[in-house]
Design an enzyme around this catalytic site. Structure first.
Site, PDB file in Angstrom:
ATOM      1  N   SER A 107       7.100  26.391 -18.198  1.00  0.00           N
ATOM      2  CA  SER A 107       7.193  27.075 -16.702  1.00  0.00           C
ATOM      3  C   SER A 107       7.627  28.550 -16.231  1.00  0.00           C
ATOM      4  O   SER A 107       7.785  29.580 -17.221  1.00  0.00           O
ATOM      5  CB  SER A 107       7.442  26.064 -15.661  1.00  0.00           C
ATOM      6  OG  SER A 107       7.531  26.644 -14.413  1.00  0.00           O
ATOM      7  N   ASP A 214      -1.864  21.134 -10.677  1.00  0.00           N
ATOM      8  CA  ASP A 214      -0.525  21.740 -10.898  1.00  0.00           C
ATOM      9  C   ASP A 214      -0.574  23.009  -9.682  1.00  0.00           C
ATOM     10  O   ASP A 214      -1.062  23.706  -9.582  1.00  0.00           O
ATOM     11  CB  ASP A 214       0.351  22.630 -12.199  1.00  0.00           C
ATOM     12  CG  ASP A 214       1.422  22.954 -12.209  1.00  0.00           C
ATOM     13  OD1 ASP A 214       2.161  23.536 -11.456  1.00  0.00           O
ATOM     14  OD2 ASP A 214       1.413  23.593 -13.733  1.00  0.00           O
ATOM     15  N   HIS A 244       2.540  19.106 -12.996  1.00  0.00           N
ATOM     16  CA  HIS A 244       2.761  20.498 -13.277  1.00  0.00           C
ATOM     17  C   HIS A 244       4.215  20.497 -15.020  1.00  0.00           C
ATOM     18  O   HIS A 244       3.796  21.151 -15.359  1.00  0.00           O
ATOM     19  CB  HIS A 244       4.422  21.056 -12.494  1.00  0.00           C
ATOM     20  CG  HIS A 244       4.836  22.381 -13.298  1.00  0.00           C
ATOM     21  ND1 HIS A 244       4.535  23.652 -13.621  1.00  0.00           N
ATOM     22  CD2 HIS A 244       6.174  22.734 -13.597  1.00  0.00           C
ATOM     23  CE1 HIS A 244       5.392  24.775 -13.486  1.00  0.00           C
ATOM     24  NE2 HIS A 244       6.380  24.385 -13.535  1.00  0.00           N
TER      25      HIS A 244
END
Length: 269
Positions: A107, A214, A244
């Site tokens: 991320s 996601d 995610h």
């Protein structure tokens, strides 16, 4: 569960805490780079899998995150975070000279790892990006367009199909549960522009893993960045239905197996 220990060093903006999962005589070293608002304590099972595979694993809590110093989730320049991660790599190389280093970023950690690969990729054996903030991140456009960031935390149900993941995240006192901070969002924007401008990573092997559901860092936006970032040696793995945090998903064993196979291929060259 693999044993772990902590180290502290003076980073660019204060004391940085590093978690180490040691391995005697490792085949390789993993440098883990966590995401926004979280900390390395959420990666115990990832480290366990990699240690069992023969890796020594190191990962810092970024400035303003977890056990490291700094205003919570405040980052005004991700170049400083990259520099802090570089200090951790130097720590790993002092402990394990000559051992190949694999960088794994999730991320926001994918953003940091991508920029790291541009600055220091010549010294890495491989790069793994999980749900990376790279390319076009429409969530950021919404946040920057608002008069002020919304006073709501990240929705934990968007992390994984496993409800226990969201519940643990919501109850974790080291996780940031408050609003985004505008200077940090502006720093995201500048770093995305820098990565796009600086271009690809050449021959560095890349594995990109992403959930196709996601909704925090949507797949299409990241693809726009990956398409101009990867070199000739790259692998894409998109997991149907995954959200995610693919390392915390219901198929996490599959994801971690893909990472291990990728590393095996790279180390066998």
């Amino acid at each position: 569960m693999a044993d772990s220990r902590e180290h502290t060093f003076t980073g660019t903006r204060g004391a940085i805490t590093v978690r180490e999962w040691p391995k005697e005589g490792p085949r390789y070293v993993v440098l883990l780079v966590h995401g926004y608002g979280e900390h390395m304590g959420r990666y115990e099972h990832v480290a366990d899998s990699l240690v069992e595979h023969g890796a020594a694993v190191f990962g810092p809590d970024h400035m303003g995150h977890g056990k490291s110093e700094g205003e919570r989730v405040f980052v005004d320049d991700f170049e400083d975070v990259v520099t802090d991660v570089r200090a951790v790599e130097e720590l790993t190389r002092a402990a394990h000279p000559g051992v190949p280093v694999v960088l794994i970023g999730h991320s926001m950690g994918g953003l940091i790892a991508s920029r790291y690969a541009q600055r220091y990729g010549s010294g890495l054996a491989a790069l793994v990006l999980s749900g990376p903030v790279i390319g076009t991140w429409e969530v950021l456009r919404v946040l920057l367009a608002a008069p002020k960031p919304p006073e709501v935390p990240l929705d934990p149900t968007l992390l994984s199909r496993d409800p226990a993941v969201g519940a643990a995240y919501a109850a974790d006192p080291l996780v940031w549960h408050g609003p985004f901070k505008r200077p940090t969002m502006e720093a995201f924007d500048r770093t995305l522009e820098t990565i796009a401008k600086e271009g690809g990573i050449g021959p560095l092997p890349l594995l990109w893993v992403h959930g196709d559901d996601d909704r925090i860092v949507p797949l299409p936006g990241s693809r726009t960045g990956i398409d101009v970032f990867h070199g000739p040696d790259w692998t894409e793995r998109v997991y149907p239905g995954a959200r995610h945090e693919v390392f915390n998903e219901t198929n996490k064993d599959e994801v971690l197996a893909d990472v291990r196979r990728f590393v095996d291929r790279v180390l066998a060259r």
